[in-house]
Design a protein around this motif. Sequence first.
Motif, PDB file in Angstrom:
ATOM      1  N   TRP A   5       0.813  -1.203   0.000  1.00  0.00           N
ATOM      2  CA  TRP A   5       0.000   0.000   0.000  1.00  0.00           C
ATOM      3  C   TRP A   5       0.854   1.264   0.000  1.00  0.00           C
ATOM      4  CZ3 TRP A   5      -0.771  -3.261   4.454  1.00  0.00           C
ATOM      5  CH2 TRP A   5      -1.738  -4.237   4.236  1.00  0.00           C
ATOM      6  N   TYR A  32      -5.848   7.149   4.139  1.00  0.00           N
ATOM      7  CA  TYR A  32      -5.065   5.957   4.470  1.00  0.00           C
ATOM      8  C   TYR A  32      -5.726   4.696   3.921  1.00  0.00           C
ATOM      9  CZ  TYR A  32      -2.376   8.828   7.680  1.00  0.00           C
ATOM     10  OH  TYR A  32      -1.564   9.792   8.215  1.00  0.00           O
ATOM     11  N   LYS A  34      -7.140   0.936   3.832  1.00  0.00           N
ATOM     12  CA  LYS A  34      -7.833   0.153   4.857  1.00  0.00           C
ATOM     13  C   LYS A  34      -7.552  -1.326   4.619  1.00  0.00           C
ATOM     14  CE  LYS A  34     -11.602   3.459   5.599  1.00  0.00           C
ATOM     15  NZ  LYS A  34     -10.968   4.518   4.787  1.00  0.00           N
ATOM     16  N   ILE A  35      -7.454  -2.076   5.712  1.00  0.00           N
ATOM     17  CA  ILE A  35      -7.147  -3.499   5.621  1.00  0.00           C
ATOM     18  C   ILE A  35      -8.068  -4.283   6.557  1.00  0.00           C
ATOM     19  CG2 ILE A  35      -5.367  -3.374   7.417  1.00  0.00           C
ATOM     20  CD1 ILE A  35      -5.382  -5.720   4.366  1.00  0.00           C
ATOM     21  N   ASP A  36      -8.511  -5.427   6.093  1.00  0.00           N
ATOM     22  CA  ASP A  36      -9.300  -6.340   6.928  1.00  0.00           C
ATOM     23  C   ASP A  36      -8.329  -7.316   7.588  1.00  0.00           C
ATOM     24  OD1 ASP A  36     -10.982  -8.128   8.140  1.00  0.00           O
ATOM     25  OD2 ASP A  36     -12.033  -8.743   6.309  1.00  0.00           O
ATOM     26  N   LEU A  37      -8.095  -7.174   8.879  1.00  0.00           N
ATOM     27  CA  LEU A  37      -7.144  -8.034   9.573  1.00  0.00           C
ATOM     28  C   LEU A  37      -7.552  -9.510   9.542  1.00  0.00           C
ATOM     29  CD1 LEU A  37      -6.236  -5.907  12.742  1.00  0.00           C
ATOM     30  CD2 LEU A  37      -4.879  -6.273  10.685  1.00  0.00           C
ATOM     31  N   GLY A  60      -2.374  -0.530  17.781  1.00  0.00           N
ATOM     32  CA  GLY A  60      -2.031  -1.054  16.472  1.00  0.00           C
ATOM     33  C   GLY A  60      -1.161  -2.288  16.543  1.00  0.00           C
ATOM     34  N   ILE A  63       1.988  -5.583  10.937  1.00  0.00           N
ATOM     35  CA  ILE A  63       1.498  -6.644  10.054  1.00  0.00           C
ATOM     36  C   ILE A  63       2.411  -6.889   8.856  1.00  0.00           C
ATOM     37  CG2 ILE A  63      -0.919  -6.289  10.701  1.00  0.00           C
ATOM     38  CD1 ILE A  63      -1.270  -4.724   8.081  1.00  0.00           C
ATOM     39  N   ALA A  74      -0.992  -1.714  11.275  1.00  0.00           N
ATOM     40  CA  ALA A  74      -2.447  -1.507  11.193  1.00  0.00           C
ATOM     41  C   ALA A  74      -2.913  -0.906  12.504  1.00  0.00           C
ATOM     42  CB  ALA A  74      -3.158  -2.834  10.925  1.00  0.00           C
ATOM     43  N   VAL A 100      -1.741   1.844   8.104  1.00  0.00           N
ATOM     44  CA  VAL A 100      -2.992   1.502   7.421  1.00  0.00           C
ATOM     45  C   VAL A 100      -4.089   1.463   8.477  1.00  0.00           C
ATOM     46  CG1 VAL A 100      -1.891   0.198   5.569  1.00  0.00           C
ATOM     47  CG2 VAL A 100      -2.583  -0.980   7.656  1.00  0.00           C
ATOM     48  N   ALA A 102      -7.474  -0.030  10.286  1.00  0.00           N
ATOM     49  CA  ALA A 102      -8.146  -1.317  10.502  1.00  0.00           C
ATOM     50  C   ALA A 102      -9.316  -1.117  11.455  1.00  0.00           C
ATOM     51  CB  ALA A 102      -7.168  -2.346  11.065  1.00  0.00           C
ATOM     52  N   VAL A 107      -8.651  -4.820  15.657  1.00  0.00           N
ATOM     53  CA  VAL A 107      -7.368  -4.468  16.274  1.00  0.00           C
ATOM     54  C   VAL A 107      -7.318  -4.983  17.709  1.00  0.00           C
ATOM     55  CG1 VAL A 107      -5.928  -2.563  17.085  1.00  0.00           C
ATOM     56  CG2 VAL A 107      -6.948  -2.478  14.804  1.00  0.00           C
TER      57      VAL A 107
END
Length: 550
Positions: A5, A32, A34-37, A60, A63, A74, A100, A102, A107
């Motif tokens: 990213w 920013y 976005k991420i799905d953990l 955070g 990752i 994240a 990023v 999350a 989190v």
Amino acid sequence: MVFGWKKKDETDKGDAARAVREHGEDTALEQYPKIDLGTLDLDRGLAKLLDEAISKKIEGIVIGKPDDHTLVIAVKDPTQIYIHDSVAYVTHSKFRITLVAADSVMVDLALEYIYTFSELIQDVPWKEWLEKKRFEGKQLEVKKKAETLSGEKEEITGTIVDKANRIIVEAISVGASDIHLEPFEDRLLVRYRIDGVLNVSDVITDKEMIGALIKRFKIMADIDIAQERITQGGRISVRVSDRAFDLRVSIIPVQAGEGIVMRLLSKSAFNISLENLGFDAKLLKIWRKMVARPYGIILVSGPTGSGKSTTLFASLKEINRPDRKILTVEDPIEYQMPGIMQVQVNLAPKEEERKVTFAKALREFLRQDPDVILVGEIRDEETAAISVKAALTGHLVFSTIHTNDSVGIINRLKDMGVIPYLISSSFIGGVAQRLVRRLCPECKEPDEVPSELISIMEKHNIIDRTFFKAKGCERCRRSGYRGRIGLYEMLVLDEDLQSMIEADSLACEISKKAREKGMVTLMEDGVRKAAQGVTSADEVMRVCKMDISM
């Protein structure tokens, strides 16, 4: 690429502050990625590049590390300018930081997984652990009312109640047969027995929570919470996803508190047939002839949790017909079967003379005109004597007994005072059994044949067979095994064996004669199943005794 990213602007703290000033926090946050953990495979070693204190401060998790000088983190809110200062301080400005966004809940779960989850259970993958957490959100209805000895409702924090409920729901979700709560000086281990093997599920280090959790389970089971240095027992009834379960609770005092074991029993209807148990075709044919006999006693032996009750109820299901009256006495009632009258011991009032015991129930059964009787366990002389009497007076009797092998059943009956000629007259036969884990068909891989088993293979003409071993994948929760299957050693009495019993022959002599007549031992049955790729040689040797005469 997972960690490729780029923020639309540079992600140093000056740009973050400027974005907030010019566009406001909401708009700045949109700058920013976005991420799905939940879609990632979190790496504990990577995440712990930042210690727990700083990770919780910035809210955070690390990752990614695309190169030696960059960390991808994240966080809940990447617009917070203190994040860069905090990370730079603890890492001595060694890394360039890429932030990023999350989901806040994800989190928090990631922080719990990385830092709170015990070192004893780090091999559980993040996605699997996350799935268990999601399952814990399902509704659990506890029928028992939480009441103190005074009759007033116990005031317990929602955290403790939720934690106790989650333990039960999680155990059911993973197919556990038992829940173990084991207190030590500095922690409480929560372990589940899955497919016969104990697995650590959680470690609780908060001493206040440990005490409250033990108390909560005692209240749920209607157990005296004022007593802490005696053995106690009780039951809990729960409903999870429209399925009813009973938990048989056993408590013992240990050095660091009270240890609890809860056996999970499903109250759903019994739907297992003899074909599903693991009998090979020859043994299944013999067993069906045995259970079709009009009278006599049939015994199943093995340790606790070896599937004895399942074998007996599958046998009852086979012979359950409208023209037969079947009565059972059990402790507890593990399976519910239509058309069968089932009695549970100790359901009467607590006065000793009014308790329901195996022996008392058996006496009454003989006045109820039954055709078939099942006794949960023969554990004393009185129950053994009445069971043999019932078998000699025209009833078919099923029961369990604790011995190491099938021939040991005869010695155990003798120890309980049953005269040898009565054993030879009433005992049809029996089976010793164990449960071994089935290899996962998705990931099993070829294995070398252990030298200890070669002689057994030669004896049974097992050649050109490939043995397999466990590997582990997502489907089997990385254990390499899915489900269990039975190993069986079946003893069927004929005239020769009856004569030897009447003559009070030694168990080793009876065993030798039975094997000459074709009896297959537990180890031999296990080797057959390993050679068929059903289980592994390691699993067979784990549960079976190696006979040095083989």
